[in-house]
Design an enzyme around this catalytic site. Structure first.
Site, PDB file in Angstrom:
ATOM      1  N   LYS A 129      42.387  41.734  54.138  1.00 29.18           N
ATOM      2  CA  LYS A 129      43.753  42.234  54.372  1.00 29.18           C
ATOM      3  C   LYS A 129      44.720  41.297  53.679  1.00 29.18           C
ATOM      4  O   LYS A 129      44.411  40.116  53.473  1.00 29.18           O
ATOM      5  CB  LYS A 129      44.065  42.251  55.870  1.00 29.18           C
ATOM      6  CG  LYS A 129      45.196  43.185  56.247  1.00 29.18           C
ATOM      7  CD  LYS A 129      44.685  44.601  56.431  1.00 29.18           C
ATOM      8  CE  LYS A 129      45.800  45.600  56.630  1.00 29.18           C
ATOM      9  NZ  LYS A 129      45.240  46.929  57.011  1.00 29.18           N
ATOM     10  N   ASP A 169      49.305  49.689  53.380  1.00 36.81           N
ATOM     11  CA  ASP A 169      49.446  49.550  54.839  1.00 36.81           C
ATOM     12  C   ASP A 169      50.956  49.714  55.074  1.00 36.81           C
ATOM     13  O   ASP A 169      51.639  50.323  54.242  1.00 36.81           O
ATOM     14  CB  ASP A 169      48.899  48.194  55.326  1.00 36.81           C
ATOM     15  CG  ASP A 169      48.731  48.135  56.843  1.00 36.81           C
ATOM     16  OD1 ASP A 169      47.731  48.648  57.353  1.00 36.81           O
ATOM     17  OD2 ASP A 169      49.621  47.592  57.543  1.00 36.81           O
TER      18      ASP A 169
END
Ligand code: NDP
Ligand code: 2IT
Length: 448
Positions: A129, A169
């Site tokens: 991430k 995201d």
């Protein structure tokens, strides 16, 4: 105290001592460990391998300066991150978040969750991430582009189609992925597989924009069907108005449910006639406006400031699709008082530990994020496959594969819950099914 419990407490204490200030990361670890006792009781070999200390420490963390020029010509500096958490079953895979709250704790919690989510998809992807504390709100296209170019100038050193493949995201959608890919190409040459969520005209997959929202609703549908329920006639509360929320609203409506809310960080809309996803999409994606605008266009809609989770609404299903910890314990109890029977998480970790306890005490059907929102990353992995093959599948083909993957995730979670005598506990089921895949792959690879 059993050896399993002692081990879990010991590892938690080690992590807490190392990173006492990483509250979101500690929360994700805590939620995960709470479900792991039966696994360690039945499989002491995982304790012997000290698998949890290994799994909770990222393989690699990058933090970097992102300098960019605003439209007034002033130099600005954001802080960028990429956490390459676990590569046991494939290249690091996971999104990039652009939001002022982004810090190492948030990127690590998201990366940790991503490991098990990605394992559940059955596709060969590890967990990662990244993101930055850059606030895209109110920025011009040029500012967004200059930021993305600067961010990628550093990030490009660490990623690649077989090593680490970022995607979107919060705050990162098609526009940002385009700017990021353009800069990657200038620096390292064309290689479409390095990012997913690309535009359709340069290597993107059909159905990737829809995939997280659709996958969430397919997963919810599996939960409903397994409990002799179905969407027609259900009243649904959705939070958020971004990528995940928009396509969740579309799919719920298509399956016969009625979505009565959507929201942003300022307030929420209640529309008793059912939210129209096309208007949400127009406001958020095209105009980049605020959800308040919805009420100006739709006579039946009312706008309120504050959190949708504080509204005392009567509904059957809640689909939080905004951000972490958006539902606290009191708000969960509000939902239960309003008749909610099902909660499925489009956002990552939207329910606080107290909210999860409240769902469990009330026997709510609870679909945890790492299973319920895995459709997005699953279609990202399908985008990688299509890029490698230099082929594009039709929307229908990708959507069919997505449905199959989501059904399989649900079935794996149910099977794992049954195997460890926690039948009906989809949280434990998802955690255990994801964990065993990753742990076994790590152990097979020696001390990694
Ligand atoms: P978007 O940026 O498209 O939309 C985010 C939405 O959530 C916006 O409406 C935003 O409102 C709201 N929001 C964000 N932060 C807050 C906050 N602190 N308080 C209240 N509302 C907030 O993001 P996505 O739809 O892509 O992501 C939503 C969630 O889904 C995130 O948790 C993400 O991690 C998760 N997710 C996303 C996937 C994807 O493929 N995109 C895949 C799996 C999970 P505002 O505009 O006011 O900030
Ligand atoms: O949380 C997530 O799963 C995502 N943001 C999607 C990640 C991806 O690589 O598609």
């Amino acid at each position: 105290m059993s050896r399993a419990t002692e081990y879990l407490q010991h590892v938690y204490a080690v992590i807490e001592q190392r990173d006492p200030n990483q509250s979101e990361f500690l929360e994700a670890i805590h939620d995960f460990f709470q479900t792991m006792t039966p696994v360690f009781e039945q499989h002491p070999e995982y304790i012997d391998a000290n698998i949890l200390e290994r799994l909770t420490e990222p393989e690699r963390v990058f933090q970097f300066r992102v300098p960019w020029l605003d439209d007034a010509g002033h130099a600005q500096v954001s802080r960028g991150f990429r956490v390459q958490f676990n590569s046991a079953i494939g290249p690091y895979k996971g999104g990039l978040r652009l939001h002022p709250s982004v810090n190492l704790s948030i990127v690590k919690f998201l990366g940790f969750e991503q490991i098990f989510k990605n394992a559940l998809t059955g596709l060969p992807i590890g967990g990662g991430k990244g993101g930055a504390d850059f606030d895209p709100k109110g920025k011009s296209d040029n500012e967004i582009m200059r930021f993305c170019q600067s961010f990628m100038t550093e990030l490009s050193k660490y990623i690649g189609p077989d090593t680490d493949v970022p995607a979107g995201d919060i705050g990162v959608g098609g526009r940002e992925i385009g700017y990021l890919y353009g800069q990657y190409k200038r620096l390292r040459g064309a290689d479409r597989g390095v990012l997913t969520g690309k535009g359709l005209n340069y290597g993107g997959s059909l159905a990737r924009p829809e995939a997280t929202g659709y996958g969430l609703v397919y997963y919810t549908n599996e939960m409903l069907n397994a409990n002799q329920l179905s969407f027609p006639g259900q009243r649904v509360i959705v939070s958020g108005a971004g990528n995940v929320a928009t396509y969740a609203i579309q799919k719920v409506t298509e399956l016969g449910g009625k979505v009565i809310t959507c929201s942003d960080s300022n307030g929420y809309i209640v529309d008793e006639d059912g939210i129209d996803f096309k208007i949400v999409k127009q406001i958020k994606e095209v105009e980049r406006g605020r959800i308040k605008d919805y009420a100006d266009r739709v006579a039946s809609a009312v706008y309120h400031t504050g959190s949708v989770w504080d509204a005392q609404l009567t509904a059957d299903i809640a689909l939080p699709c905004a951000t972490q910890n958006e539902i606290n314990g009191a708000q969960a109890n509000n939902l239960i008082a309003g008749g909610i029977k099902v909660v499925a998480e489009g956002a990552n970790m939207p329910s606080s530990p107290e909210a999860i306890e409240a769902y469990q005490a009330a026997d709510i059907l609870y679909g945890p994020a790492k299973a319920a929102n895995a459709g997005g990353v699953a279609v990202s992995a399908l985008e990688m496959s299509q890029n490698s093959m230099r082929l594009s599948w039709t929307f229908e083909e990708v959507d069919n594969r997505l449905q199959q993957i989501v059904q399989d995730i649900f079935a794996q979670s149910v099977a794992a819950a049954n195997e460890y005598s926690v039948t009906g506990d989809y949280l434990s089921g998802a955690n255990i099914a994801g964990f065993t895949k990753v742990a076994d792959a790590m152990i097979a690879q020696g001390l990694v």
